[in-house]
Scaffold this active site. Structure first.
Site, PDB file in Angstrom:
ATOM      1  CG  ASP C 107     -29.581   7.604 -46.702  1.00 58.43           C
ATOM      2  OD1 ASP C 107     -30.874   7.374 -46.220  1.00 58.43           O
ATOM      3  OD2 ASP C 107     -29.534   8.447 -47.710  1.00 58.43           O
ATOM      4  CD1 TRP C 143     -57.828  13.887 -29.830  1.00 51.22           C
ATOM      5  CD2 TRP C 143     -56.467  12.357 -30.520  1.00 51.22           C
ATOM      6  NE1 TRP C 143     -56.939  13.734 -28.773  1.00 51.22           N
ATOM      7  CE2 TRP C 143     -56.059  12.452 -29.262  1.00 51.22           C
ATOM      8  CE3 TRP C 143     -55.794  11.365 -31.229  1.00 51.22           C
ATOM      9  CZ2 TRP C 143     -55.145  12.172 -28.675  1.00 51.22           C
ATOM     10  CZ3 TRP C 143     -54.542  10.727 -30.577  1.00 51.22           C
ATOM     11  CH2 TRP C 143     -54.382  11.326 -29.334  1.00 51.22           C
ATOM     12  CD  GLU C 256     -48.923  10.045 -30.605  1.00 56.04           C
ATOM     13  OE1 GLU C 256     -48.369   8.639 -30.873  1.00 56.04           O
ATOM     14  OE2 GLU C 256     -48.939  10.867 -31.390  1.00 56.04           O
ATOM     15  CE1 TYR C 258     -46.005  11.261 -20.779  1.00 58.41           C
ATOM     16  CE2 TYR C 258     -44.134  12.238 -20.618  1.00 58.41           C
ATOM     17  CZ  TYR C 258     -45.326  11.699 -20.255  1.00 58.41           C
ATOM     18  OH  TYR C 258     -45.669  12.382 -18.913  1.00 58.41           O
ATOM     19  CB  SER C 269     -30.530  18.124 -25.048  1.00 60.29           C
ATOM     20  OG  SER C 269     -31.515  17.957 -23.735  1.00 60.29           O
ATOM     21  CG  HIS C 304     -55.357  10.167 -20.841  1.00 59.59           C
ATOM     22  ND1 HIS C 304     -55.035  11.396 -21.160  1.00 59.59           N
ATOM     23  CD2 HIS C 304     -54.135   9.386 -20.627  1.00 59.59           C
ATOM     24  CE1 HIS C 304     -53.633  11.383 -21.403  1.00 59.59           C
ATOM     25  NE2 HIS C 304     -53.290  10.251 -21.287  1.00 59.59           N
TER      26      HIS C 304
END
Lengths: 280, 37, 533
Positions: C107, C143, C256, C258, C269, C304
């Site tokens: 787990d 956002w 974020e 990424y 993959s 950005h």
């Protein structure tokens, strides 16, 4: 349908002029820098197209050829140092090729020395304020009445019937052709941004700070842009209009703005500001 | 769990280190901003 | 030692709890994974409904349906819901289900914290979505929550901040759990370098989460104190700097994105080698490439903010660093293609989504290179060109990665094959409509249409109309996906074998389908055929 098609054709033909429907490219603009920006944009775009042809070509080829239904046995290879080195080095080289002109243009953009004219632009919620320091000329520039009436929900007015819908103002910024115009930018409340695509100019207007940029328009005309930073409910409704005129016309404009307005009987023209006076 | 070949101590150690990094980033950015402001 | 084991065996395997207790108090990674995935599916539709409202309004010029204030709430909430409610929880759900199975662990390392990590999310989103009904409405400043605008949010403001804190806590705890599980609970034979790519991608993603979610928390804490406690971090009048918020936010924000894509890389993959019947090409390079991307993601944030008024040196640095990310990303694209090359491919639904990812994420990558070029970005920034770019990398990128993963592993989870015919229909509808929706946005941005506007100048009509049609088609097609998944969960469909596919690699395929409630109670011996290096 026919109308759509013919619009499509005209649109494609006018691809460089972004005012057509179905436009697919940015305008080349009316300044040296806007043309340089456009050329840089196209160069990077063509590189991307070239790489895409190769890469997507390989992908498509392998999807068609190397399928189980063709009865092929899968190969076992999973390494190739030469291949990996190649497809690391080649992209680096391509990026270098792009980086050099990009840096050169950027350096030119940031060079705002020796301006001929200065304007101070202040963003407000939701209009622009223009001031010519030292000229005693200042005024607000708000969304034109026709647009402002049509834009409400349930206005009953079709935007197609409004000329320059959402791109028209009551009082445009007027600047002389061929002059290096320095733009000092700030805001009175929240962050806005001043964007005129055909002048390839966009800069944030930040409260408490003064930003600086410049443009030099080589063709007379009217150039339209919009606020480019979310600034509240009416962010979509504070356009920018720049009128580039012959130097004599620019002087005439300044002179007319400086004169005190004659007492207006009707008083309904909201553009009749006295210099420096605040209006709503 | 039978396949519990982790040592509880190593789990705790790893988890606490990571939590410490998170807290450090949180406080660090606020403190740096306070100095900057 | 063996008596203790025998005693534990006697107490074990009374099966899962009955009723609501099983879910409320879940500590089983499979149950928690299922809950994350179902939660994210619901949030996908919530965010999708908001997108439908947005695209309905944008279909024609003029305002038809909503007021600008509500429209801004929709764009803000659409992003928050999709990013923090749909994409991230879906990947965490996949991590929960698959990481223990893939590393041979029984787990996750901290099962009770795992439970908390999940249950925080419904609470956080109840709070966030409830703001739409508060006085002043929900947050409407984007956002990205830039001040000063975000400080004009009404009553919703503290709830926005609180819900973001909660989401961050959930992510941080989840990330800690993932790292500790991977580091401490792998099967003894499984060296780190031998782990499957999905596990690798999550190991690295988890480190990114731990580094940057606290930074977001710090940023919104400072918004809170500026609003309520008299600080002036971001208020010029008090000596603060609104632009500093942007730096802090994007220091979180770039890693974020990424965080949202690396696990998709991991899924691709896994899927492509299985359906090409060929090992992943350049496994070690793929690990290095993901690590390089993760490292670089920390030093590019200001791309950005190119119009904010940054010094020239800063702009040059961030431009070059951003362009550099194209190199390891390109390596991955090429390696996936080389994996296909010479293989014997079949095109079941997971493979279709993985291949569409390859194509369409690459397109998003190209527009990414374009926006990295600062002089050109001056024209693209805050226009629909950027909206096109990030939707390409997030929808046919991250979301297709999730869809590929669900189709790939659903038979393992449920013991039933999903309906392949329906899956293919879902794929084609989705792939076609996603392009009809987002490709025209490149043109709109280049033509001069800004972002975050409810109404536009008439020359933008035609592409907007097309994008809206595409959006409606895309949204409706996802209903088919929900139908396929629910059908499978309810036991309809062919019984699945343990291997499900054609000799896939990985420990998850060595357990029965459906995977038993408890797996790998004994650490497995990892046969060489199951390793990846």
């Amino acid at each position: 349908m026919i109308r759509r098609l013919s619009l499509c054709v005209t649109g494609l033909a006018q691809a460089a002029g972004a005012r057509a429907d179905w436009a697919i490219n940015m305008p080349r603009g009316v300044s040296e820098l806007s043309a340089e920006t456009y050329d840089l944009h196209m160069m990077v775009f063509y590189w991307c197209v070239g790489i895409a042809v190769v890469v997507f070509g390989a992908m498509l080829f392998t999807m068609v050829r190397h399928r189980k239904s063709r009865g092929v046995q899968p190969a076992k290879f999973s390494h190739s140092m030469p291949a990996e080195i190649t497809w690391t080095i080649i992209p680096i080289i391509i990026l270098l090729i792009m980086a050099v002109p990009a840096a050169e243009t950027l350096i030119r953009i940031e060079d705002s020395r020796a301006p001929d004219v200065t304007v101070v632009v202040t963003g407000y919620q939701w209009k622009w304020h223009y001031m010519y320091p030292g000229e005693d000329v200042a005024f607000y520039s708000t969304l034109a009445r026709a647009s402002s009436e049509a834009r409400h929900r349930g206005s009953g007015i079709d935007p197609a019937n409004v000329e320059n819908y959402l791109l028209d103002v009551d009082r445009p910024l007027v600047v002389p052709k061929g002059a290096k115009v320095r733009v000092l930018l700030t805001s009175n409340d929240v962050i806005h941004a001043w964007w005129v695509p055909e002048l390839s100019i966009k800069k944030d207007a930040i409260p408490g700070f003064m930003n600086e940029t410049w443009f030099q328009a080589d063709v007379a005309g009217v150039y339209r842009g919009q606020c480019a930073e979310l600034c509240g409910v009416d962010h979509a409704y504070m356009p920018i209009v720049v009128e580039v005129v012959e130097p004599e016309a620019f002087q005439a404009f300044l002179d007319s703005e400086r004169e005190p307005e004659p007492a207006a009987a009707s008083g309904s023209n909201t553009s009749a500001d006295s210099p420096g006076e605040d209006t709503k | 769990m039978k396949n519990d070949h982790r040592s509880p101590r190593s789990v705790r150690t790893t988890a606490l280190w990571l939590a410490a990094i998170a807290v450090a980033f949180y406080l660090g950015f606020i403190l740096l901003s306070a100095i900057r402001a | 030692m063996s008596t203790a084991v025998a005693e534990m065996e006697a107490h074990d395997h009374h099966g899962p709890e009955k009723g609501i207790r099983r879910w409320l108090f879940a500590t089983n990674h499979k149950d928690i994974g299922t809950m994350y995935l179902l939660f994210s599916l619901v949030m996908l539709f919530v965010g999708g409904a908001m997108a439908m409202i947005i695209r309905s309004e944008l279909m024609m010029p003029g305002l038809q349906f909503v007021n600008p204030g509500f429209y801004n709430q929709m764009t803000t909430m659409h992003a928050l819901v999709m990013i923090f409610g749909a994409i991230m929880p879906a990947f965490v759900g996949l991590a929960n289900w698959m990481i223990p199975l893939m590393v041979g662990a029984p787990d996750m390392a901290l099962p009770r914290m795992n439970n908390l990590s999940f249950w925080i999310l419904p609470a956080a989103f109840t709070i966030l979505l409830s703001t739409l009904f508060m006085s002043g409405g929900g947050p409407a400043g984007g956002w990205t929550m830039y001040p000063p605008l975000v400080l004009q949010t009404g009553d919703a403001f503290p709830y926005l901040i609180f819900s973001i804190h909660l989401m961050g806590l959930s992510s941080i705890m989840g990330a800690i759990n993932i790292i500790v599980t991977i580091i401490n609970m792998r099967a003894p034979d499984m060296a780190l370098i031998k782990m499957p790519m999905f596990v690798w991608s999550w190991l690295i993603t988890a480190y990114l989460l731990i580094a940057v979610m606290p930074v977001l928390a710090g940023a919104v804490t400072m918004l809170l104190t500026d609003q309520f406690f008299g600080t002036s971090f971001f208020l010029a009048a008090g000596g603060g700097d609104p632009v500093m918020f942007q730096h802090i936010f994007w220091f979180f924000g770039h890693p974020e994105v990424y965080i949202m894509i690396l696990p998709a890389f991991g899924v691709v993959s896994e899927v492509i080698p299985t359906f090409a019947r060929k090992p992943l090409f350049g496994h070690d390079s793929m690990v290095y490439a993901i690590s390089a991307i993760a490292f670089l993601s920390f030093i590019v944030w200001a791309h950005h903010m190119f119009t904010v008024g940054m010094p020239l040196t800063g702009q040059l640095f961030f431009m070059f660093a951003t362009m550099l990310i194209a190199v390891p990303t390109g390596v991955k694209i090429f390696n996936w293609t080389a994996t296909m090359w010479g293989g014997a491919m079949t095109f079941e639904t997971p493979m279709l989504f993985a291949l569409a990812f390859l194509f369409l994420f690459t397109i998003g990558g190209f527009s990414g290179v374009m926006v990295a070029i600062v002089p050109a970005d001056i024209q693209y920034h805050d226009s629909y060109f950027v909206v096109a770019h990030f939707h390409y990398v997030l929808v046919p990128g991250a979301l297709f990665g999730i869809l590929a993963a669900v189709y790939y592993w659903l038979p393992k989870w449920t013991g039933r094959m999903y309906n392949e015919k329906l899956g293919q229909i879902h794929f084609w509808l989705t792939a076609i409509f996603v392009n009809v929706t987002f490709f025209p946005m490149h043109f709109l941005g280049l033509a001069g249409m800004p972002r975050r506007i409810p109404d536009y100048a008439t020359q933008f009509t035609d592409w907007n109309f097309m994008a809206s049609i595409g959006a409606f088609g895309f949204g409706l097609s996802q209903l088919l996906f929900a139908y396929i998944v629910i059908n499978c969960m309810r036991g309809r469909g062919e019984a699945a074998t343990a291997e499900v596919w054609d000799h896939p690699k990985g420990l998850e395929w060595t357990v029965p389908s459906p995977a038993p409630y408890h797996t790998f109670d004994e650490p497995p011996r990892v046969p060489p055929a199951q390793t990846f290096s």
